[in-house]
Design a protein around this motif. Structure first.
Motif, PDB file in Angstrom:
ATOM      1  N   TYR A   1      -5.825   0.623   8.130  1.00 25.82           N
ATOM      2  CA  TYR A   1      -5.715   2.012   8.611  1.00 25.82           C
ATOM      3  C   TYR A   1      -4.553   2.157   9.595  1.00 25.82           C
ATOM      4  O   TYR A   1      -3.793   3.133   9.539  1.00 25.82           O
ATOM      5  CB  TYR A   1      -7.023   2.428   9.278  1.00 25.82           C
ATOM      6  CG  TYR A   1      -7.036   3.858   9.762  1.00 25.82           C
ATOM      7  CD1 TYR A   1      -7.107   4.915   8.859  1.00 25.82           C
ATOM      8  CD2 TYR A   1      -6.970   4.146  11.118  1.00 25.82           C
ATOM      9  CE1 TYR A   1      -7.121   6.225   9.294  1.00 25.82           C
ATOM     10  CE2 TYR A   1      -6.973   5.461  11.573  1.00 25.82           C
ATOM     11  CZ  TYR A   1      -7.043   6.495  10.659  1.00 25.82           C
ATOM     12  OH  TYR A   1      -7.043   7.793  11.098  1.00 25.82           O
TER      13      TYR A   1
ATOM     14  N   THR B   1      -4.938   7.280   3.370  1.00 24.15           N
ATOM     15  CA  THR B   1      -5.395   7.246   4.762  1.00 24.15           C
ATOM     16  C   THR B   1      -6.880   7.573   4.855  1.00 24.15           C
ATOM     17  O   THR B   1      -7.635   6.911   5.579  1.00 24.15           O
ATOM     18  CB  THR B   1      -4.591   8.238   5.621  1.00 24.15           C
ATOM     19  OG1 THR B   1      -3.192   7.901   5.542  1.00 24.15           O
ATOM     20  CG2 THR B   1      -5.043   8.176   7.072  1.00 24.15           C
TER      21      THR B   1
ATOM     22  N   SER C   1      -1.107   1.854   7.663  1.00 23.91           N
ATOM     23  CA  SER C   1      -0.974   2.591   6.403  1.00 23.91           C
ATOM     24  C   SER C   1       0.139   3.629   6.437  1.00 23.91           C
ATOM     25  O   SER C   1       0.609   4.077   5.388  1.00 23.91           O
ATOM     26  CB  SER C   1      -2.300   3.287   6.054  1.00 23.91           C
ATOM     27  OG  SER C   1      -2.663   4.222   7.063  1.00 23.91           O
ATOM     28  N   GLY C   2       0.582   4.020   7.624  1.00 25.13           N
ATOM     29  CA  GLY C   2       1.635   5.027   7.729  1.00 25.13           C
ATOM     30  C   GLY C   2       3.039   4.476   7.601  1.00 25.13           C
ATOM     31  O   GLY C   2       4.010   5.243   7.529  1.00 25.13           O
TER      32      GLY C   2
END
Length: 528
Positions: free
Chosen positions: A205, A341, A208-209
Motif C-alpha cells: 500500500y 490502491t 503502490s503510488g
C-alpha cells in the motif's frame, strides 16, 4: 535401564520415576504430590521460589529464532501486491504469474528436506543463520532482477531459505522451552509469519503510488532489512540443549538448561530425560540412514505420529490459506473492488486481522489446549469459506457483496490464525521423539510446502475454469474434512513433556482419545 526423575506436568500432577529400557519406552509412571522449591518470607509465609530471568531468556530466544518467519510472511504478503506491478512492468503471462507465486513453496521443499540433516550436523542455531543468509541472497537478486528469468533465480534462493527456516525454528523452540510454556512459545514463528504478512501488505500500500518499474523492486528490497536483527540474534541465542546432548556435549547442555529452567534440580531432571531420549543412557546411536529407515518403514507408534504431524501440515494448506493471502487482491476484484490502491488497502485489513488473532492463539494454546482450538478453527474456517463461495457466486458486485466478501476473508484468516495456523507447527514439532524429530519435522514441512505450492500454482487456472466462488467451495469441502481429521487423529498434548507425548502414540486407543490423563498412562503401562 535408564532412570528419569519425576517432574510436574501441565495438569498439576506429578510423574514419578520413569524407567526406560532399550527402546526408550516408559515402564512405570506414578501420580504423586507436587513438589516445589519453597522459601520462607520474613513473616513466616511460604512462597514459591521463581526465577523470572529464565523465563525472559527463553522468551527472547523464541523471538530471535522466529525472525526467519518474518521473512517468509513478508514475502507472502508483499508478493500479493508486487505481482500486480511485476505483471505490468515485465509483461509476464498469467501462467508465469502462477509459477512466480507458487514456485516458492515447491522450491522450499529442497530446504525443508535438507534442513533436518543440516541441523543435526551443524546445530539448530547455525541452521537458523544459514536459512537467513540464503533467503537474503534471494531477496537481493529479486530486487535487482532485470527480467523474469533472473527473478525466478532469486525466487529459487528465497524458497530454499524459507524451507530451512520454516522447519528449524519450531524445532529449536520446542527443544529449548519448558513444557508449561512450549505451546505458546512454539507458536511464535506463526506469529512472526503473520506480522511479516501484515508488513508486506502495508509495504504494498505504501509504495503502490510509485512508478511500476520501481514500486515492486522497493517492495521486495525492504525484505532484506531483517538480516540486521538476525546478526544480533546469533550473539544472543544458545544452541539447543537436546542437540548438544546428541553430540555428547553434556556440560554445554547443562549450561543452557541452567539459563532456561528455574532450578538446578529441574535442570538435572531435564538433562537426565534428554540423555535417555537421545539414547546416551543405553548407548543407542541413530545414524541418518537408520532414522530415515525408521520413518520410511515405521512402527505403529511412529506411523501414528507421521499421520498426525504430516496430516495436519497438509490440511493447513489445502484449505486454501495461501490462496487467500497471495491472491486476496484477485478475490476482492472479483467481489467488485476496483483500483490497485483500493485493493491493496483491503488486503491490509486481512493482514491486520490475521496478526491480531494469532496473538489470541498464543494466550490460549497452553490454557485451553490444542484440540479445542483446532475444533474452533476448522469449523469456523469451513463456515467462512462456504460463505465466501456463496457471496462471490450469488451476491454480485454491489456494496453488500463487497462487504460480505471482506468479512468472510477476514473471518477465514482469523479462524485459521486462532487454531490450525500456529498449532500445526507446535504439534508437528513436539510429537516426534528426539531421534526422529529433525527429519520427521522436515517431512511434515514438505507436506505443507507441496500443498501450498499446488494451491498457489493452480488457483488462477482453477478459478478461470470453475470461477473464484467455485474454487472456494472446494476449499470449504477440504476444511470440512479437516474437522474429521482433528477429531480422529489429533491427540491433546497440552502441558506434557516431549517424552510423555511420545507415550500417547504407543497405543492406538490413547491416540484417538480426547485427553490423556496420567492415570490413563499408568493403566496403559500396567497392561503392557
Amino acid at each position: 535401564m535408564g532412570l528419569v526423575g519425576g517432574e510436574e506436568n501441565g495438569n498439576g500432577e506429578r510423574v514419578g520415576e520413569v524407567h526406560i529400557g532399550s527402546k526408550n519406552k516408559y515402564k512405570r509412571m506414578d501420580s504423586d504430590f507436587i513438589e516445589e522449591d519453597l522459601a520462607l518470607c520474613s513473616d513466616g509465609m511460604v512462597i514459591t521460589r521463581k526465577n523470572s530471568n529464565s523465563k525472559k531468556f527463553v522468551f527472547l530466544c523464541a523471538i530471535f529464532a522466529s525472525l526467519n518467519s518474518v521473512l517468509l510472511g513478508y514475502d507472502v504478503g508483499v508478493m500479493s501486491g508486487a505481482i500486480l506491478f511485476i505483471q505490468e512492468d515485465l509483461k509476464i503471462s498469467e501462467v508465469q504469474e502462477e509459477i512466480l507465486v507458487g514456485i516458492l513453496s515447491i522450491i522450499s521443499l529442497l530446504g525443508s528436506l535438507a534442513a533436518g540433516k543440516t541441523s543435526d550436523a551443524i546445530g539448530r542455531k547455525w541452521t537458523i543463520a544459514f536459512a537467513a543468509i540464503i533467503f537474503q541472497t534471494g531477496a537481493a537478486v529479486m530486487t535487482f532482477a532485470p527480467n523474469f528469468r533472473v527473478l525466478m533465480v532469486g525466487r529459487l534462493f528465497a524458497g530454499i531459505g524459507i524451507g530451512f527456516g520454516v522447519m528449524i525454528a519450531p524445532v529449536y523452540i520446542v527443544e529449548i522451552s519448558p513444557a508449561i510454556a512450549r505451546g505458546s512459545l512454539t507458536s511464535f514463528p506463526e506469529i512472526f509469519v503473520n506480522l511479516g504478512i501484515l508488513l508486506g501488505y502495508v509495504s504494498n500500500y505504501a509504495f503502490s503510488g510509485l512508478p511500476p518499474h520501481l514500486s515492486w523492486r522497493i517492495m521486495l528490497g525492504v525484505g532484506i532489512l531483517p538480516s540486521i536483527f538476525m546478526g544480533v540474534a546469533l550473539f544472543v541465542i544458545p544452541e539447543s540443549p537436546r542437540w548438544l546432548v546428541m553430540q555428547n556435549r553434556i556440560e554445554e547442555a547443562r549450561e543452557v538448561l541452567l539459563k532456561t529452567n528455574e532450578s538446578e534440580r529441574e535442570v538435572e531432571e531435564r538433562l537426565a530425560e534428554i540423555q535417555v531420549a537421545a539414547g546416551i543412557a543405553n548407548a543407542e546411536k541413530y545414524e541418518a540412514k537408520a532414522v530415515w529407515r525408521e520413518i520410511l518403514y515405521p512402527s505403529p507408534p511412529v506411523r501414528r505420529m507421521l499421520i498426525t504431524g504430516c496430516g495436519i501440515q497438509c490440511f493447513q494448506q489445502i484449505t486454501g490459506i495461501d490462496a487467500t493471502v497471495y491472491y486476496s487482491p484477485t478475490i476482492f476484484k472479483d467481489a467488485g473492488i476496483k483500483g490497485n490502491t483500493q485493493l491493496l488497502a483491503a488486503t491490509v485489513a486481512v493482514g491486520f486481522t490475521k496478526t491480531m488473532f494469532i496473538l489470541v492463539a498464543t494466550f490460549l494454546i497452553d490454557k485451553v489446549g490444542r484440540k479445542p482450538l483446532l475444533y474452533v478453527s476448522t469449523i469456523g474456517m469451513t463456515t467462512c469459506l462456504l460463505g465466501l463461495s456463496l457471496t462471490l457466486t450469488f451476491m454480485g458486485k454491489g456494496k453488500i457483496g463487497i462487504g460480505l466478501a471482506i468479512l468472510a476473508v477476514c473471518g477465514n484468516v482469523a479462524f485459521f490464525s486462532v487454531g490450525i495456523g500456529p498449532i500445526c507447527w507446535v504439534m508437528s514439532s513436539e510429537i516426534f521423539p528426539l531421534r526422529l524429530r529433525a527429519q520427521a519435522s522436515a517431512l511434515g514441512a514438505v507436506g505443507s510446502r507441496v500443498s501450498s505450492g499446488a494451491v498457489a500454482m493452480s488457483f488462477l487456472s482453477v478459478s478461470r475454469a470453475i470461477t473464484v466462488g467455485g474454487t472456494f467451495f472446494v476449499f470449504a469441502v477440504f476444511s470440512a474434512f479437516s474437522v474429521a481429521f482433528v477429531h480422529k487423529c489429533v491427540p491433546e498434548t497440552k502441558g506434557k513433556t516431549l517424552e510423555q507425548i511420545e507415550m500417547i502414540f504407543q497405543n492406538e486407543g490413547e491416540w484417538n482419545s480426547q485427553e490423556l490423563e496420567m492415570g490413563d498412562i499408568q493403566q496403559l503401562v500396567q497392561k503392557e
